[in-house]
Design a protein around this motif. Sequence first.
Motif: not given
Length: 306
Positions: A214-215, A220-222, A227-230
Amino acid sequence: VPLHLPWIDAILELKRRRGATIMAHSYQSPEIFHGVADVTGDSLALAQAAAQCDSELIVLCGVHFMAESAKILAPGKTVLIPDLEAGCSLASSITAADVRALRARHPGVPVVSYVNTSAAVKAESDACCTSANAAQVVEAIAAEFGADKAIFLPDRYLGAWVAQQTGIELVLWNGQCEVHEKFTAMQARHTRERFDAKIVAHPECPPEVLAEADFVGSTSAMGAWLEKEKPSRVAMITECSMADNLRNRFPQVEFIKPCNLCPHMKRITLPNIHACLRDLRHEVTVPAETAAAARRALQRMLAVGR
Ligand code: 13P
Ligand code: SF4
């Protein structure tokens, strides 16, 4: 954790007396990452922090190429690594002579090196990148050189991912991360279907694993993605400490295996960090000429940023 407390206290006291900054990569064990580090993050964050560091002494809790990059970007500082044998299968897959041979075979084609390389390899390169900015660096270098292709080394999986993201033709090297190459698409699919988990993968994984994700991003990006998707459940397809270190930050997220340990990252321990600060060893040095050439490549990377 209580077992670790005497070590943590002793390290914090020595750190204060030495005026040292401890930097720890995302794959360091939680007692290091949360217990003693001043700076934590992905390879790019550590390089940026080294370039701006105020203290005269940096202890790099990570692998050797990270300590070399810190020394190159902070040449006036003393850079120590708690275990000199903390290597990397990517960094040991290619030599400076290999890069010269690649250049001879592809005249005029710019060379972008992943930071997971020796200082000598960086010195033969036009620019460095990390997994956080590989696509942006390749695009910037192709534009600067007016080239429609680039040599990208040494990670063939990260290279394939960048080629797919940018549409730029890349000449690849046959290197891979011994930790991430072990993940399979079946594992990722099984984790999603069985646990209804989101799949977050590092771009050092094989393409068929990345296709299930999904990503895809740097360590750090993980964290930024969580943080964004929770998500309520997630599998971090990467080194095991990644999920361990994020657990505190995201108590509402359930972290599902699989993960693999990096034997090189795990050479760094509280006892050897303590010995490192007590005895001021092991100092990482880079010959001046190599450092000057490698610094140019690293500075191009820093100029691109995140
Ligand atoms: P990043 O922290 O840059 O994503 O690096 C991953 C890695 O494998 C470092 O050894
Ligand atoms: Fe190298 Fe892979 Fe270990 Fe990172 S996780 S240090 S790329 S072997």
